[in-house]
Structure formats: structure tokens, C-alpha cells
Design an enzyme around this catalytic site. Sequence first.
Site, PDB file in Angstrom:
ATOM      1  N   CYS A  75       0.852  -1.186   0.000  1.00  0.00           N
ATOM      2  CA  CYS A  75       0.000   0.000   0.000  1.00  0.00           C
ATOM      3  C   CYS A  75       0.886   1.233   0.000  1.00  0.00           C
ATOM      4  CB  CYS A  75      -0.876  -0.016   1.258  1.00  0.00           C
ATOM      5  SG  CYS A  75      -1.996   1.395   1.352  1.00  0.00           S
TER       6      CYS A  75
ATOM      7  N   HIS B 175      -8.668  -4.189  -2.183  1.00  0.00           N
ATOM      8  CA  HIS B 175      -7.870  -3.285  -1.349  1.00  0.00           C
ATOM      9  C   HIS B 175      -8.357  -1.832  -1.494  1.00  0.00           C
ATOM     10  CE1 HIS B 175      -3.786  -2.044   0.283  1.00  0.00           C
ATOM     11  NE2 HIS B 175      -4.189  -0.915  -0.279  1.00  0.00           N
ATOM     12  N   GLU B 176      -8.584  -1.407  -2.744  1.00  0.00           N
ATOM     13  CA  GLU B 176      -9.017  -0.017  -2.973  1.00  0.00           C
ATOM     14  C   GLU B 176     -10.412   0.227  -2.405  1.00  0.00           C
ATOM     15  OE1 GLU B 176      -6.595   1.753  -3.631  1.00  0.00           O
ATOM     16  OE2 GLU B 176      -5.330   0.154  -4.428  1.00  0.00           O
TER      17      GLU B 176
ATOM     18  N   HIS C  71     -10.132   0.980   1.182  1.00  0.00           N
ATOM     19  CA  HIS C  71      -9.764   2.392   1.392  1.00  0.00           C
ATOM     20  C   HIS C  71     -11.003   3.272   1.338  1.00  0.00           C
ATOM     21  CE1 HIS C  71      -5.432   2.588   1.637  1.00  0.00           C
ATOM     22  NE2 HIS C  71      -5.242   1.938   0.506  1.00  0.00           N
TER      23      HIS C  71
END
Length: 162
Positions: free
Chosen positions: A86, A129-130, A133
Site C-alpha cells: 500500500c 484493497h481499494e 480504502h
Amino acid sequence: MEILKFPHPDLFRPCKEVTVFSPELKVLLESMLETMKANNGMGLAANQVGLPWRMFVFKDEKNEFYCVNPKIIARGLEMANQKEGCLSAPGEFVVVPDRNKWVKLEYQDAEGVKNWIVAYDISAVCIQHEIDHLDGKSHLQSKSIPKRKRMELAKKWGFKVK
Ligand code: CO
């Protein structure tokens, strides 16, 4: 653009749906993509550069994507087992055990046109993962990471331990 690092508060703030697709939005996405590439990343979410919108940029081997209002609408049962890094936690690479090996993502492009992709392996992990976020979460605090490791990561990156 400057990339925020953990534990910056913007990284824990869920992003808001994009409703206006202006030329300025496209300029922001282009700038995010440039920032991502300049830092050798494969994905970058808006709140990593202090923008409060639900959108991320990412690239696979062939293409670059602007994903606005992204939503995972299907996922494979098999797990990916890929190390993920990241740009907000430089140098940290961990396997997040509960990542699916493939996902189908619905999103809008920079002009608001609806589109979808099916992504596999590292690309599928990147998309998951995004989305974390954009939900104001860190992959490093995933409950699927063994507790001992999770506590160690929390201490290192300044997360509150629950
Ligand atoms: Co990240």
C-alpha cells in the site's frame, strides 16, 4: 499529489458517492493516475490523496482504469493468497487471507458511463484493497490477519486496537 500515510485521519473516513461528472473530476483522476505511476503503485484510492470521493485508479498488465462509484457485484469462493502492499504503508507487504481470487466490479468511468470488469489474482486483490480504502478501512487491520500479526501492525502504523 501528496500520498497520505497511516495513521492520517482521512484514511479512516468513508468516501462519498460521486454525483457530478465534471471535467474537473477527470483532471483529478488523471492526476491520481500519474501520482500512482510515479510511485510504482498499481492502485490508488481518492482518500489516499485527501479527496473525499468514492473513486480509485488502477492498472493491470494491459490497461489503466478510472473507477468511480465502484461496487463488487460477484466474487469467487477461492482465495487469492497474494501479498499486498500500500502506498500509504510503504514497505509493508502482507497476505490478507480473506481476499477472493476473482471479483466482478461495476463502476462508472470519468464521464459517468457504466462499465464492468472481471479481475483475477493480483488485480482482484488490488480492487478489494481499494474498496477497503473507500470504506475508510485499512487492509492491515483485516480480521482475517492472525491477531498477533494484526496487533504488531497496529502498533507500527498507529491504528487504534479494537
Ligand atoms: Co492502499
